[in-house]
Design a protein around this motif. Structure first.
Motif, PDB file in Angstrom:
ATOM      1  N   ASN A   1     -24.603 -13.659 -18.086  1.00 61.49           N
ATOM      2  CA  ASN A   1     -23.956 -13.636 -16.768  1.00 61.49           C
ATOM      3  C   ASN A   1     -22.427 -13.554 -16.817  1.00 61.49           C
ATOM      4  N   VAL A   2     -21.846 -13.338 -18.002  1.00 63.77           N
ATOM      5  CA  VAL A   2     -20.399 -13.179 -18.137  1.00 63.77           C
ATOM      6  C   VAL A   2     -20.125 -11.827 -18.796  1.00 63.77           C
ATOM      7  N   ILE A   3     -19.208 -11.053 -18.203  1.00 64.00           N
ATOM      8  CA  ILE A   3     -18.886  -9.741 -18.764  1.00 64.00           C
ATOM      9  C   ILE A   3     -18.198  -9.931 -20.118  1.00 64.00           C
ATOM     10  N   LEU A   4     -18.651  -9.193 -21.129  1.00 64.53           N
ATOM     11  CA  LEU A   4     -18.143  -9.309 -22.483  1.00 64.53           C
ATOM     12  C   LEU A   4     -17.207  -8.135 -22.791  1.00 64.53           C
TER      13      LEU A   4
ATOM     14  N   PHE B   1     -10.814 -16.778 -18.117  1.00 62.21           N
ATOM     15  CA  PHE B   1     -11.366 -16.002 -19.229  1.00 62.21           C
ATOM     16  C   PHE B   1     -11.457 -16.897 -20.470  1.00 62.21           C
ATOM     17  N   TRP B   2     -12.532 -16.739 -21.199  1.00 65.47           N
ATOM     18  CA  TRP B   2     -12.675 -17.444 -22.473  1.00 65.47           C
ATOM     19  C   TRP B   2     -12.300 -16.480 -23.585  1.00 65.47           C
ATOM     20  N   VAL B   3     -11.311 -16.846 -24.384  1.00 60.15           N
ATOM     21  CA  VAL B   3     -10.783 -15.975 -25.431  1.00 60.15           C
ATOM     22  C   VAL B   3     -11.078 -16.631 -26.775  1.00 60.15           C
ATOM     23  N   ILE B   4     -11.851 -15.957 -27.634  1.00 57.34           N
ATOM     24  CA  ILE B   4     -12.232 -16.539 -28.919  1.00 57.34           C
ATOM     25  C   ILE B   4     -12.096 -15.501 -30.017  1.00 57.34           C
ATOM     26  N   GLY B   5     -11.738 -15.964 -31.209  1.00 56.65           N
ATOM     27  CA  GLY B   5     -11.619 -15.093 -32.364  1.00 56.65           C
ATOM     28  C   GLY B   5     -12.239 -15.730 -33.582  1.00 56.65           C
ATOM     29  N   ASP B   6     -12.656 -14.917 -34.535  1.00 53.93           N
ATOM     30  CA  ASP B   6     -13.250 -15.422 -35.785  1.00 53.93           C
ATOM     31  C   ASP B   6     -14.428 -16.353 -35.488  1.00 53.93           C
TER      32      ASP B   6
ATOM     33  N   GLY C   1     -14.782 -13.600 -17.570  1.00 58.27           N
ATOM     34  CA  GLY C   1     -14.927 -12.678 -18.683  1.00 58.27           C
ATOM     35  C   GLY C   1     -14.870 -13.422 -19.998  1.00 58.27           C
ATOM     36  N   MET C   2     -15.374 -12.789 -21.036  1.00 60.42           N
ATOM     37  CA  MET C   2     -15.354 -13.347 -22.387  1.00 60.42           C
ATOM     38  C   MET C   2     -14.698 -12.309 -23.286  1.00 60.42           C
ATOM     39  N   LEU C   3     -13.577 -12.684 -23.902  1.00 56.93           N
ATOM     40  CA  LEU C   3     -12.816 -11.769 -24.735  1.00 56.93           C
ATOM     41  C   LEU C   3     -13.017 -12.126 -26.204  1.00 56.93           C
ATOM     42  N   LEU C   4     -13.408 -11.160 -27.009  1.00 55.72           N
ATOM     43  CA  LEU C   4     -13.570 -11.347 -28.445  1.00 55.72           C
ATOM     44  C   LEU C   4     -12.379 -10.728 -29.162  1.00 55.72           C
ATOM     45  N   LEU C   5     -11.736 -11.499 -30.023  1.00 56.11           N
ATOM     46  CA  LEU C   5     -10.523 -11.042 -30.687  1.00 56.11           C
ATOM     47  C   LEU C   5     -10.780 -10.415 -32.052  1.00 56.11           C
ATOM     48  N   GLY C   6     -12.042 -10.305 -32.467  1.00 54.79           N
ATOM     49  CA  GLY C   6     -12.357  -9.709 -33.759  1.00 54.79           C
ATOM     50  C   GLY C   6     -12.942 -10.721 -34.724  1.00 54.79           C
ATOM     51  N   ASP C   7     -13.482 -10.193 -35.841  1.00 58.45           N
ATOM     52  CA  ASP C   7     -14.236 -11.017 -36.791  1.00 58.45           C
ATOM     53  C   ASP C   7     -15.331 -11.769 -36.034  1.00 58.45           C
ATOM     54  N   ASN C   8     -16.070 -10.985 -35.279  1.00 55.94           N
ATOM     55  CA  ASN C   8     -17.078 -11.544 -34.374  1.00 55.94           C
ATOM     56  C   ASN C   8     -18.358 -11.946 -35.092  1.00 55.94           C
ATOM     57  N   ALA C   9     -18.564 -11.416 -36.322  1.00 56.17           N
ATOM     58  CA  ALA C   9     -19.739 -11.764 -37.117  1.00 56.17           C
ATOM     59  C   ALA C   9     -19.363 -11.696 -38.592  1.00 56.17           C
ATOM     60  N   TYR C  10     -19.556 -12.791 -39.258  1.00 56.15           N
ATOM     61  CA  TYR C  10     -19.197 -12.875 -40.684  1.00 56.15           C
ATOM     62  C   TYR C  10     -20.418 -12.622 -41.567  1.00 56.15           C
ATOM     63  N   ASN C  11     -20.233 -11.980 -42.755  1.00 57.32           N
ATOM     64  CA  ASN C  11     -18.943 -11.750 -43.403  1.00 57.32           C
ATOM     65  C   ASN C  11     -18.525 -10.286 -43.265  1.00 57.32           C
TER      66      ASN C  11
ATOM     67  N   GLN D   1     -18.683 -27.560 -21.442  1.00 60.30           N
ATOM     68  CA  GLN D   1     -18.430 -28.862 -20.825  1.00 60.30           C
ATOM     69  C   GLN D   1     -17.147 -28.826 -19.999  1.00 60.30           C
ATOM     70  N   TYR D   2     -16.111 -28.193 -20.525  1.00 57.35           N
ATOM     71  CA  TYR D   2     -14.834 -28.089 -19.818  1.00 57.35           C
ATOM     72  C   TYR D   2     -14.986 -27.287 -18.529  1.00 57.35           C
ATOM     73  N   MET D   3     -15.775 -26.202 -18.594  1.00 62.09           N
ATOM     74  CA  MET D   3     -15.950 -25.352 -17.412  1.00 62.09           C
ATOM     75  C   MET D   3     -16.750 -26.042 -16.325  1.00 62.09           C
ATOM     76  N   GLY D   4     -17.714 -26.852 -16.711  1.00 59.95           N
ATOM     77  CA  GLY D   4     -18.548 -27.521 -15.716  1.00 59.95           C
ATOM     78  C   GLY D   4     -19.292 -26.513 -14.847  1.00 59.95           C
ATOM     79  N   THR D   5     -19.082 -26.611 -13.543  1.00 62.24           N
ATOM     80  CA  THR D   5     -19.762 -25.693 -12.626  1.00 62.24           C
ATOM     81  C   THR D   5     -18.981 -24.407 -12.388  1.00 62.24           C
ATOM     82  N   ASN D   6     -17.771 -24.308 -12.958  1.00 59.23           N
ATOM     83  CA  ASN D   6     -16.991 -23.083 -12.805  1.00 59.23           C
ATOM     84  C   ASN D   6     -17.581 -21.968 -13.668  1.00 59.23           C
ATOM     85  N   HIS D   7     -17.387 -20.752 -13.234  1.00 61.49           N
ATOM     86  CA  HIS D   7     -17.924 -19.589 -13.943  1.00 61.49           C
ATOM     87  C   HIS D   7     -16.793 -18.792 -14.572  1.00 61.49           C
ATOM     88  N   ALA D   8     -16.997 -18.371 -15.821  1.00 62.44           N
ATOM     89  CA  ALA D   8     -15.987 -17.555 -16.503  1.00 62.44           C
ATOM     90  C   ALA D   8     -16.007 -16.140 -15.945  1.00 62.44           C
TER      91      ALA D   8
END
Length: 408
Positions: free
Chosen positions: A344-347, A281-286, A312-322, A303-310
């Motif tokens: 192609n990744v569940i959000l 899972f890719w976890v990102i905030g702000d 899920g993608m987790l948003l921790l908040g402050d997804n769009a500023y301001n 680049q780190y993932m390469g051919t691997n598939h995530a």
């Protein structure tokens, strides 16, 4: 059932320089002359541009015998046929007029420019002579005003004074094809072992069609929603767990179009609850500040993932500023992740204080764009206990239980 891609171009119904019937004797024609039944057999025929005094006319019309007491009103008529409007959005009518103009369709006034509102006669003068008729004046006509069938376009041009030196008239009428385009998405929400939500936004209203299947290029199953909307949310159900599906999005109304499809348009249904497996899972905030840092983080992740598939993608908040506005999501979130992840990744998002516009009022009433742009579990659809709100929810992925919490 498959959608076929078509390329549309707008259709010119009346072009500048077209032929018109005209009457230039300064008479009072009343109102019947605008209707379809009016007999204009005795009227003259010419090609636009019509007028006098500018030197750019194809057809010179008469102002009478006295240059100090010219005719105020000159009349024009044209019969047209509109074919099928199934692929049309509306019409753009552009007129060159000097000085004032009133346009009728089948006896009904549809446009007035540079002539005061209210009652008028053939002696009513135009409001001013601010331009020389070279600048097109443009308006939009609806399909209801020009449906399929035969129609009469009637136009009257009014002088600004009886001694004005010139008049002009020409018209272009273009049918605008109903070209639907994707302005957001597609993106994936609220997956389960046998379902997923596919969302996207379009520039104009259309119905929603998703074709899907387990083989790219062979999308043999279809879900259609007849609702005409710009915010599309299609639920695919009856799917197999832990399975890769390819999909396309499109519409059949107002026209048949496939908007997005291909090898990168796919999703995985969730594995059975309790399955032991490697999960990513890719976890990102702000994240949503539309900066070079945001793009660099995305690029390094890919680049780190390469051919691997995530998974899920987790948003921790402050997804769009301001302030978490729809426009800020449109510039600082969706375009950054759209091509690489969202299709192609569940959000699975959570809101932060900036998504609540940093205001107590929004934190109290929760009236923010976030809740209209994401589809999230409220009844435990994706696992866990029903929350009854999209503000906080849970979901199960394999042997992991996730909880998304809203700090407000």
């Amino acid at each position: 059932f498959f959608l076929t891609q078509f390329t549309y171009s707008n259709v010119t119904v009346i072009s500048y320089g077209s032929s018109w019937k005209y009457l230039d004797d300064g008479s009072n024609q009343g109102t019947t002359w605008t209707g379809t039944a009016f007999n204009d057999a005795a009227w003259a025929v010419g090609n636009g541009q019509f007028g006098y005094g500018d030197g750019d006319e194809s057809t010179i019309v008469s102002y009478g015998g006295n240059a100090s007491n010219k005719f105020i009103t000159t009349y024009f008529r044209k019969n047209i046929t509109i074919g099928s409007t199934a692929s049309y959005l509306n019409y753009t009518m552009s007129v060159r007029r000097d000085d004032g103009i009133i346009v009728y369709i089948d006896g009904v006034e549809v446009y007035r420019n540079n002539i005061s509102g209210g009652a008028f006669t053939y002696l009513t003068t135009a409001a001013n002579a601010a331009d020389d008729g070279n600048t097109p004046q443009t308006t939009t006509l609806t399909l209801a005003q020009l449906p399929t069938g035969n129609h009469t376009i009637a136009v009257e041009i009014h002088q600004t004074t009886i001694s004005s030196s010139d008049i002009s008239f020409d018209m272009e009428l273009v049918a605008n094809e109903n070209n639907v385009s994707v302005t957001r998405g597609p993106y994936l929400n609220m997956a389960t072992q046998n379902s997923v939500h596919i969302r996207w936004r379009t520039n104009i209203n259309s119905n929603s069609v998703v074709n899907f299947g387990t083989v790219n290029g062979s999308l043999t199953s279809t879900v259609t929603d007849a609702t005409l909307t710009t915010e599309h949310d299609i639920t695919l159900t009856g799917l197999s767990n832990d399975t890769k599906y390819f999909y396309s999005i499109g519409n059949t109304n107002p026209a048949v179009q496939t908007l997005n499809s291909g090898a990168s348009y796919f999703f995985y249904t969730l594995p059975l609850i309790g399955t032991e497996r490697l999960s990513r899972f890719w976890v990102i905030g702000d994240c949503g500040n539309n900066s070079a840092n945001q793009i660099n983080v995305r690029n390094y992740f890919m680049q780190y993932m390469g051919t691997n598939h995530a998974d899920g993608m987790l948003l921790l908040g402050d997804n769009a500023y301001n302030a978490g506005t729809d426009a800020e999501y449109q510039t600082g979130f969706f375009p950054i992740y759209q091509d690489s992840l969202l299709r192609n990744v569940i959000l699975w998002p959570a809101p932060g204080n900036h998504d609540y516009a940093n205001t107590t009022a929004r934190q109290n009433d929760h009236i923010i764009p976030y809740y209209s742009m994401f589809t999230l579990p409220t009844a435990g659809e994706s696992g866990g206990v029903a929350s009854g709100t999209e503000a906080y929810y849970s979901f199960d992925y394999a042997n992991i239980h996730f909880l998304s919490l809203d700090s407000y």
